[in-house]
Structure formats: C-alpha cells, structure tokens
Design a protein around this motif. Sequence first.
Motif, PDB file in Angstrom:
ATOM      1  N   THR A   1       0.837  -1.196   0.000  1.00  0.00           N
ATOM      2  CA  THR A   1       0.000   0.000   0.000  1.00  0.00           C
ATOM      3  C   THR A   1       0.869   1.241   0.000  1.00  0.00           C
ATOM      4  O   THR A   1       1.820   1.353   0.779  1.00  0.00           O
ATOM      5  N   SER A   2       0.548   2.161  -0.912  1.00  0.00           N
ATOM      6  CA  SER A   2       1.262   3.428  -0.969  1.00  0.00           C
ATOM      7  C   SER A   2       0.235   4.558  -1.070  1.00  0.00           C
ATOM      8  O   SER A   2      -0.982   4.309  -1.025  1.00  0.00           O
ATOM      9  N   TYR A   3       0.721   5.778  -1.186  1.00  0.00           N
ATOM     10  CA  TYR A   3      -0.188   6.919  -1.246  1.00  0.00           C
ATOM     11  C   TYR A   3       0.253   7.873  -2.347  1.00  0.00           C
ATOM     12  O   TYR A   3       1.440   8.147  -2.519  1.00  0.00           O
ATOM     13  N   ASP A   4      -0.722   8.364  -3.125  1.00  0.00           N
ATOM     14  CA  ASP A   4      -0.495   9.384  -4.133  1.00  0.00           C
ATOM     15  C   ASP A   4      -1.213  10.660  -3.701  1.00  0.00           C
ATOM     16  O   ASP A   4      -2.175  10.615  -2.913  1.00  0.00           O
ATOM     17  N   TYR A   5      -0.750  11.794  -4.226  1.00  0.00           N
ATOM     18  CA  TYR A   5      -1.349  13.082  -3.867  1.00  0.00           C
ATOM     19  C   TYR A   5      -1.754  13.819  -5.142  1.00  0.00           C
ATOM     20  O   TYR A   5      -1.015  13.843  -6.128  1.00  0.00           O
TER      21      TYR A   5
ATOM     22  N   THR B   1      -2.788   0.729  -4.314  1.00  0.00           N
ATOM     23  CA  THR B   1      -2.107  -0.562  -4.172  1.00  0.00           C
ATOM     24  C   THR B   1      -1.129  -0.731  -5.327  1.00  0.00           C
ATOM     25  O   THR B   1      -1.503  -0.586  -6.495  1.00  0.00           O
TER      26      THR B   1
ATOM     27  N   ARG C   1      -4.561  13.165  -0.095  1.00  0.00           N
ATOM     28  CA  ARG C   1      -3.925  11.850  -0.119  1.00  0.00           C
ATOM     29  C   ARG C   1      -4.917  10.788  -0.580  1.00  0.00           C
ATOM     30  O   ARG C   1      -6.062  10.759  -0.132  1.00  0.00           O
ATOM     31  N   LYS C   2      -4.398   9.896  -1.457  1.00  0.00           N
ATOM     32  CA  LYS C   2      -5.231   8.811  -1.960  1.00  0.00           C
ATOM     33  C   LYS C   2      -4.468   7.498  -1.826  1.00  0.00           C
ATOM     34  O   LYS C   2      -3.320   7.390  -2.247  1.00  0.00           O
ATOM     35  N   GLU C   3      -5.100   6.531  -1.217  1.00  0.00           N
ATOM     36  CA  GLU C   3      -4.463   5.230  -1.011  1.00  0.00           C
ATOM     37  C   GLU C   3      -4.501   4.419  -2.305  1.00  0.00           C
ATOM     38  O   GLU C   3      -5.549   4.306  -2.946  1.00  0.00           O
TER      39      GLU C   3
END
Length: 666
Positions: free
Chosen positions: A486-490, A500, A496-498
């Motif tokens: 799991t990572s996060y993009d902006y 995979t 922030r958006k989770e």
Amino acid sequence: MKKILIAITLFLTVKGVIAQDLVKKIPTNAFTVATIKGDNLFKLMFVKDFDESFLGKKFLTGASKSLDKNFNSIEDFGINLDKSMYYFNQLNDSITYHHFLIPIKDANKFDELIKSKESRFEKKGEVRTYILPDSSGILMWNNTMLCGVNGSIKSSFFADSTKSAKYGIKDIRYQNEYDQTAVAVDSATVATYPDTTYTEEVAAPVAPPKVKKKVATTKGKKKVTTKAKTGAKKTLKKKKQYTPPPVADAEAVEVVDVPMAADAAVEAVAAPTDDYDEYQQARAEQDAKKKKLALEWITDHAAKILNTDYESIDKNKSYTESLDQSAIASLWVSSLQDVYGSVAPEFGTYGKANIMKGYGSLNAKLFMDKTSFRISTGLELAKEQADAYKKIMNKKINKNFLKYVNSEKAIGFMGYSIDTKAYLEEFPKFMKQAYGSFLGASMEQEIEIGSDLFSLILDEEAVSKVVKGDALFVINGLNSKEVTYTSYDYDDDYNRKEVTKTKKETLPDFLFMFSSEDTRLFNKLINYGINKKLVSVDQNVYKIAAKQSPVDIYFLIKDGIVFFGNSLTEIQSISNNSYRTNISKPHKNLLAKNNFSFLFNAKNLVGKVPDEEIGGKETAAKFNETLGKMGNIYMKSNPIKGNIVSADISAEIPNGHENALKYLFS
C-alpha cells in the motif's frame, strides 16, 4: 650418552629462546595482550612473497613515500620477523598505557628510519629515544627490542580537584560575559520570574553595593520588592543559564526605579562580550600541561619496560594456559568483569555492578593451514558458572532434523540445542548474579523471593516438553516474488489517496523446525486461529493468513517436530514423506556433535541474487566471482572442558591455493 647431550642441548636452546622472547617484558598485571607470531606467519609465506604481493607493494610504497627512503623489503626496517611481536595495555586510575613490543634484528637499520628527525631523536649508549611529532607517545629501543608507548589520560582523574591541584592543573570551563552580568541583575529578573534560581561561586568575599528595585504587576495587587547585587567579581559562575519565558502581555509588567548601574548591566546582557578566545587560550594551557605530564609518565614507563626486570605475564596461569604454539596470532583479556568495570565507571551504581561476575578471562587465536582459516575463542568461567553451563548444554540436536537438510542446495543453516529444563532452573541464579547488585544488598531477600516465585510459577518439566530446546533453521535458496503493498499518491490539492502497487522482491526460501514432545498447546492455538479465520488448513498443512506479510507462511506438526516455512512444496513433501534428503557427512557431523552450529555455503548463492538488486550486471558479475572463489564458512561451539567454554569460526579456502595466508594475500 649422545642422546642425553642432544636432549640437554635442545632443552637449553628452547629455554634460551623463551628467555629472549619479549613476553618477559609484559607485566603480570597486563589487562590485554595481543601476539603475532612471526615464525608461524613466515612459515606459510616467505618474506619475498610478501614483498611481491599486492598488499606488500602498497605497504612498501607508502613507507618509502612517508619516510622519504627507498624500501625494497620489509627486512629493510631492521625488525626480527622470526620472533613474536606484542601489544598490551595497563590500566590505573589516572592513565591507560598502550604498548607495542617489537624484536629488533638490526638496530642500525631502524636508527636510519628515525635519524632524519634529529630534534626528536636521542641516543644514550645503546638506548635510543624518539618522541612522536604530536608528543602523544614515545619509541624507545636498544639493539634487541623496541618499546612503543602512548597513553590516554582519564578525564575523571583530573576532575578530582585534590588530585589535579597536585599537578598544578585547573578545570577550565567556558563562561562568557552574559553569564556574569546575568548574575549581576538576577534579582531584576527573579522578581518577575520567581521560579528561576542561581548558584553563585565568589572568588573572594566582596561587599557589593545594593540597589533596590520594585516590580509591580497589574494583574495582582501584590508588589514584590527584591534587592539586586552589582559590582560582583568576574569570577562569578552561573551554573544554570537563565532564559526568560515569553511575556504574553507587555503591559502586564511594569519596572520602576531601576538605577543606572542596573540599566548598564541589562544592556550588557542584551549585547554580551564574547570571552571565548580567552577561554580557548586558558583551556589550551591546561591541555598542554596534561600532555606534558602524560609524556613524562609515558617516558618513565617505557624506560621501565625496556630496562627493568619484574614478574612477567608468563607467570599468569590464565594467560599461559590460553596459548597455542601453532597459532598465527592471539588475543587474551584478563577478565570480562574488569572489561565492564573499565568502560562503565561513569554509570554510577550500574557501573559498579557485577554483571559479568563469574566470567573470567577471554582469549581468541587465529590459525591458518593448507585448507582453512580458523579463529578459536575461549571464555573462562567460575566453577558455579561452568557447572550451570554443563547442565544446560548437556543435549544434542534432534537427529530427525538431519532428514530435512539438502547439502547440495542449502545456502546456509543454523542449529542449536540446549536443555530447556536445566536452563529454566539456572535462569533465576543468572538474573540474581547479573542484576542483584543494581538493587543492593538490602534487596537480597526480595531477589531471593522473586527467584523462588519464578521457579514456582513455571513448571520447568512441563515447559521442556512443549519446547525441548533444539531447533534448526535452513535457507534452501532465494526466490523472486511479486508482492503487493500500500502506498499513497497526492493530487494537485495535496489530497492523499491510497493506492495498491506491486514490486518484485527477492526473498529467502527457508525451513525452520523445533522439537516438541507435548503439542497440545500448539493444537489449541491452531484451532483458535482457524475459528478466527487467521489460519487455514489443507491436508494437515496450515497457512497463516497475514495480509501484510510479503511471504506466505506454512506450518506442520509431524513426528514430534513443528515445521515452519514459506515453500508450500517443501512443507507438503515433508507431510507426505517425499522430501529429498541429501546431507553430506561434514554437515551431519557439524549439526549432530555441537550445541551450536552455523554454515554459509557461498557457492550455492552464486547467480541467485538478481543483478538489479546489487548494482547491475557488472557489479553482479564481480559479486558472483567473489562468491565462487569462497569456501564454506562454519561456526560451532565446543564441549566445555574444565571451566572453559569455547567456539570456533572457520573458513575453507578453495582448491588451487597453497595455504590460507597466500590465499588471503591473493
């Protein structure tokens, strides 16, 4: 008669060699002794071989450049390479001495190395002296031996004012003008912030003029009046610097009737004068005195080592019993408790604790032969300690473990075996010994009760059936696997958006096992895991359902052994009796005959690590080439002999090399 004469001659020769050995110059109270046996070293490699090796050429080139001379061989230094060289240290409350003892073959050659430094070189009769450029140490030698000494003065010694005064040394601490003026106007600020206190030290009693200062607050009706001191001598010290807290309302504080002298002091606080240069100069003067004193001590000490006869370390039974004439190098430390005591005096009560009580001298020896390197270590134990370890280590590994080792593919393994019941019985004694001194003699009864409670709560017999105390961990290879995480993009607004993502990871293919005579507890845990959907089962093979784990973990209970692994194929083959066993005899002996054993097979790792994980193809090629040239690396414990517990670390050398030393230099 001829045989008797030969025997007498041999005896006198050996005795003469021992008498000439520099070990006679090591005092019996030496704390640490390290030895390099030149005769054993140069049996494996001729001096010419060393001179022509890569390291030898580097050494000679560097020495030629730094000493402005041309060296073609290490023999040009005048050192006797056929005898032993020593390092040892001695400790006392004021200084730690570090010594080097080197046998001299040609003193004139060694003189030539130093003579260019005429200002620091001195010769009186056969004794030569050279003080190092920074005055931190000294070389002193005659026609047969060189003694090099330097020393580390202990700061705690000169922290004692009585001892430091004896040598005319002062403890200098930095204090700038802010510190002094802050003390002068402390009453002006203490009145406003009454929680702040100072401790003052005055060089001589002086009656300073007093001024009154009134401070009134608008919030309360109470007025506080204090007295401020001015005219204090410059030697005043403030142990705690004052930093006023921020004032929430500037109108809430009113200062009245502040005399001109106090105003000037306040201005000085706002714009302090930096006395750091003076402090640096004073500190440098004291450091120079310490350095001069240390050099005097070192010089006297070196002369004593060189010229005095005294009881030497060869009368110390612990030291002599640690020696092995076939070792290339060795290290001996007098006592682990003394080691702890020397490095932890600042810990107060903890520094004085007997954490290492019962553990005596430590030694390590380096051996090299035609097939391997080997380091052998030994630790001396008190009788009570040794008896406890004999009970704990009176157990061998489960022989059924050996069915699950494949020497052809195993990258490495580690096995151990102890008697769990004996360990639990001895554990309270170890805890009392190590940590009882922290609590003091007054807590002796409480410690005794705690130990009894520990033994009462634990049923050692029952625990030893659940976990018998032996285990084996095997790495059978490396596998690349795509894993999710799991990572996060902006976005542009930083929301922030989770997400995979997936990536490839290289993970070890492992198998772990331990013995259990009573598996009822494990069966209950398995049933609990199944009910909570934390564990799944398929034909007696269980899988742990951990979403965050990068690998799948499987386990199995069979024939009194609990197995864990991340290869479903291996666990299934153990379950249906189809596991392929192929353990070599050396590996079998290593595991079966020792309480602890470790193996790393470098060749089985060649090509298993992806190129991109070790810097690309070029780096990977060098890495694999190095692994391919390495032999197996082993570690093992040895049975306790008398009161010595020991272990060995060894590394095989590959075929095509004459011996371990030449392989090392290649």
